[in-house]
Scaffold this motif. Structure first.
Motif, short mmCIF file in Angstrom:
data_model
loop_
_atom_site.label_atom_id
_atom_site.label_comp_id
_atom_site.label_asym_id
_atom_site.label_seq_id
_atom_site.Cartn_x
_atom_site.Cartn_y
_atom_site.Cartn_z
N VAL A 1 0.91 -1.22 -0.21
CA VAL A 1 -0.05 -0.03 0.04
C VAL A 1 1.02 1.17 -0.11
O VAL A 1 0.75 2.26 -0.94
CB VAL A 1 -1.00 -0.06 1.24
N GLY B 1 -9.48 -5.32 -6.47
CA GLY B 1 -9.46 -3.88 -5.83
C GLY B 1 -8.40 -3.09 -7.15
O GLY B 1 -7.58 -3.88 -7.95
N GLU C 1 -4.23 1.49 -4.87
CA GLU C 1 -3.86 1.25 -3.56
C GLU C 1 -4.86 0.35 -2.87
O GLU C 1 -4.55 -0.39 -1.63
CB GLU C 1 -3.46 2.30 -2.60
N GLN C 2 -6.14 0.08 -3.50
CA GLN C 2 -6.99 -0.82 -2.83
C GLN C 2 -6.66 -2.29 -3.25
O GLN C 2 -7.26 -3.30 -2.63
CB GLN C 2 -8.48 -0.45 -3.26
N TYR C 3 -5.68 -2.47 -4.21
CA TYR C 3 -5.24 -3.82 -4.69
C TYR C 3 -4.65 -4.51 -3.52
O TYR C 3 -4.98 -5.64 -3.24
CB TYR C 3 -4.47 -3.75 -6.01
N ILE D 1 -5.12 -3.98 -0.49
CA ILE D 1 -6.19 -4.44 0.26
C ILE D 1 -6.93 -5.49 0.18
O ILE D 1 -7.21 -6.34 1.01
CB ILE D 1 -6.94 -2.95 0.62
N VAL E 1 -13.42 -4.04 -3.54
CA VAL E 1 -13.12 -2.91 -2.61
C VAL E 1 -13.27 -1.57 -3.77
O VAL E 1 -12.28 -1.75 -4.35
CB VAL E 1 -12.01 -2.90 -1.85
N SER F 1 -18.19 -0.09 -0.58
CA SER F 1 -18.00 1.19 -1.33
C SER F 1 -18.67 2.50 -0.45
O SER F 1 -19.79 2.14 0.15
CB SER F 1 -18.51 1.20 -2.74
N GLU G 1 -9.71 10.14 0.36
CA GLU G 1 -9.01 9.23 -0.30
C GLU G 1 -7.58 8.71 0.35
O GLU G 1 -7.04 7.52 0.47
CB GLU G 1 -8.82 9.78 -1.62
N ALA H 1 -8.16 5.96 2.87
CA ALA H 1 -9.22 4.97 2.33
C ALA H 1 -8.56 3.32 2.47
O ALA H 1 -9.51 2.48 2.86
CB ALA H 1 -9.74 5.15 0.99
N PRO H 2 -7.36 3.36 2.19
CA PRO H 2 -7.01 1.90 2.17
C PRO H 2 -6.88 1.32 3.76
O PRO H 2 -7.25 0.28 3.96
CB PRO H 2 -5.28 1.84 1.69
N TYR I 1 -10.64 0.60 4.38
CA TYR I 1 -11.36 -0.53 3.55
C TYR I 1 -10.96 -1.81 4.28
O TYR I 1 -11.50 -2.85 3.87
CB TYR I 1 -11.20 -0.32 2.28
#
Ligand code: M6R
Length: 361
Positions: A65, A226, A229-231, A233, A274, A302, A322, A325-326, A329
Motif C-alpha cells: 500500500v 481492488g 492502493e486498494q489492490y 487491501i 473494494v 463502497s 482518499e 481509504a486503504p 477499507y
C-alpha cells in the motif's frame, strides 16, 4: 485478556480506533508536526532517492500500500519485495537506495535475514518499522520507528497492519515536508487526525457484515478485487480469509480480470470488491458489469451508489478521504474474515499450521 470478546482477533479488530490513536499520539506533536525520534532533521533517510521495502505476509501487504503513497505523494520511487525472495537472489541495488523492513514481531527469520543480506549490498542505511521494542530487527537496524499497536496475540494480524499503515503515511508526510511539499505533508496530518473516528464509524457495519458472513461461510472459493492502493487491501482481505477460515481466497488487481481470472466466473463464484469513490471507480464499474454478465455473485464495499443489478450486494460505507481509504477499507474485510471463520467454528486465534511469529526460514 479478551474481556467481552470471544477471540483475541475480535478484540484486536475492535481495538483499532484506540490503537491508531496511540500510534498517532507517539509521533504527532501539539503543533501538528510529526516527530520520529530516530529520524531527526536531515537524517540520511530523507536523502534517499529510492526506497526498498522488504517484509512478509501482512507486513508485506502494508508495504505494498505504502508504495503507492511514496510514489504519488512524496515523489519517491519505491519497490517492495517479499523478504525470502529478496535474500535469495542477486540484486542490483538502485542509486541512493534506503532499506525499510516492516514487521509486527521483529523476529521473522526471513525479514531478519533480508536485513542482514542487505548490509552487504550498499544501501544508504536501513530502518525498521516494528511493533516489538527490543526485538532482533530493532536491535540490528540502524533506525527504528515503533508502531505502538500494543501486544497482538491473534495469529491473524489486524491492528498491527493498520498501525503500520499509519506510520508509513506519517513517514510519507515527513518526506513530502523535506521535499518542501508542505501542502501534501499538512494534508496527510489533517486527514490522519480523523482516522480513529472513521474506523469507529466503519466498525458499526458489523451486524450487516455478520449477515453476509453467514451467507458466505459455505463457499469454497472467493475472489477479491481492488485497483490502485486498494489492490493490496484486496490481497490482505484474501489473506485474512484463507488464514482463519481455510476458504480458498485469491486477490487480483481488477484490471487483470480479463487476462485470466474472468474464466472462473459463473453463478457459483463470489467476488468481493473494494471500490471507494476515486479516479478508478468508473473502471471498477466496468469490471462489475463483466462479472454480472457472467452471473458472478458480487459484494462491493463502497461509499458510492451503484446502479442496481440483481446479483450485486452493496455494503455502503461512510464517506472516506482518499488518503486514508486503504486503512479504512481493510476493516470490513477483517470483520468479514472473522465472522466467516466464526460461523465455521474454526480456531480463530490459532489457525492450523500457523505460528504468530515465524522464526525459521
Ligand atoms: O511479525 P511479522 O509482521 O514479520 O510477520 C509476518 C507474517 O508472518 C505475518 O504477517 C503473517 O502473514 C500473519 N499471520 C498474517 O495475518
Amino acid at each position: 485478556k479478551k474481556g467481552k470478546y470471544s477471540h483475541y482477533m475480535e478484540k484486536e479488530i475492535y481495538e483499532q480506533p484506540r490503537s491508531i490513536k496511540n500510534t498517532l499520539k507517539h509521533y504527532l506533536q501539539k503543533n501538528n508536526t510529526i516527530y520520529f525520534p530516530e529520524l531527526k532533521k536531515n537524517n540520511i533517510f530523507y536523502h534517499a532517492e529510492h526506497i526498498q521495502i522488504v517484509a512478509c505476509g501482512t507486513s508485506y501487504n502494508a508495504a505494498m500500500v505504502s508504495r503507492y503513497w511514496f510514489e504519488a505523494l512524496a515523489n519517491t520511487p519505491c519497490d517492495v519485495e517479499i523478504a525470502s525472495e529478496f535474500s535469495s537472489r542477486k540484486l542490483a541495488v538502485k542509486r541512493k537506495s534506503f532499506l525499510i523492513t516492516l514487521s509486527q514481531s521483529g523476529e521473522t527469520a526471513d525479514t531478519l535475514s533480508a536485513l542482514r543480506h542487505s548490509k552487504k549490498l550498499g544501501y544508504l542505511g536501513n530502518l525498521t518499522i516494528c511493533n516489538m521494542e527490543g526485538s532482533s530487527l530493532v536491535k540490528e537496524s540502524d533506525f527504528c520507528i515503533l508502531t505502538h499497536a500494543g501486544i497482538e496475540i491473534g495469529v491473524a494480524s489486524t491492528k498491527s497492519f493498520t498501525a503500520q499503515l499509519t506510520v508509513l503515511l506519517m513517514l510519507v508526510s515527513k518526506i513530502a515536508n523535506f521535499k518542501k511539499n508542505y501542502l501534501v505533508s499538512k494534508n496527510i496530518i489533517q486527514v490522519l487526525n480523523t482516522l480513529p473516528d472513521k474506523i469507529e464509524e466503519i466498525l458499526k457495519k458489523n451486524e450487516l457484515i455478520k449477515t453476509i458472513a453467514n451467507k458466505l461461510s459455505n463457499k469454497k472459493n472467493i475472489l477479491f478485487l481492488g485497483r490502485g492502493e486498494q489492490y493490496p487491501i484486496a490481497i490482505e482481505g484474501a489473506l485474512k480469509l484463507k488464514e482463519i477460515s481455510y476458504i480458498h481466497a485469491e486477490a487480483y488487481p481488477a484490471g487483470e480480470l480479463k487476462h485470466g481470472p474472468l474464466a472462473l466466473i459463473d453463478k457459483n463464484m463470489t467476488v468481493i470488491i473494494v471500490a471507494p469513490n476515486n479516479a478508478l471507480l468508473e473502471k471498477i464499474k466496468n469490471n462489475i458489469k463483466e462479472i454480472c454478465s457472467r452471473e458472478g455473485i458480487i459484494y462491493v464495499f463502497s461509499d458510492q451508489d451503484f446502479d442496481y443489478e440483481e446479483n450485486i450486494n452493496i455494503i455502503k460505507l461512510p464517506y472516506i478521504e482518499e488518503l486514508i481509504a486503504p486503512i479504512c477499507y481493510i476493516i470490513p474485510l477483517q470483520l468479514l474474515a472473522y465472522y466467516i471463520a466464526l460461523s465455521k467454528g474454526k480456531d480463530i486465534d490459532q489457525p492450523r499450521h500457523l505460528a504468530k511469529s515465524v522464526t525459521v526460514e
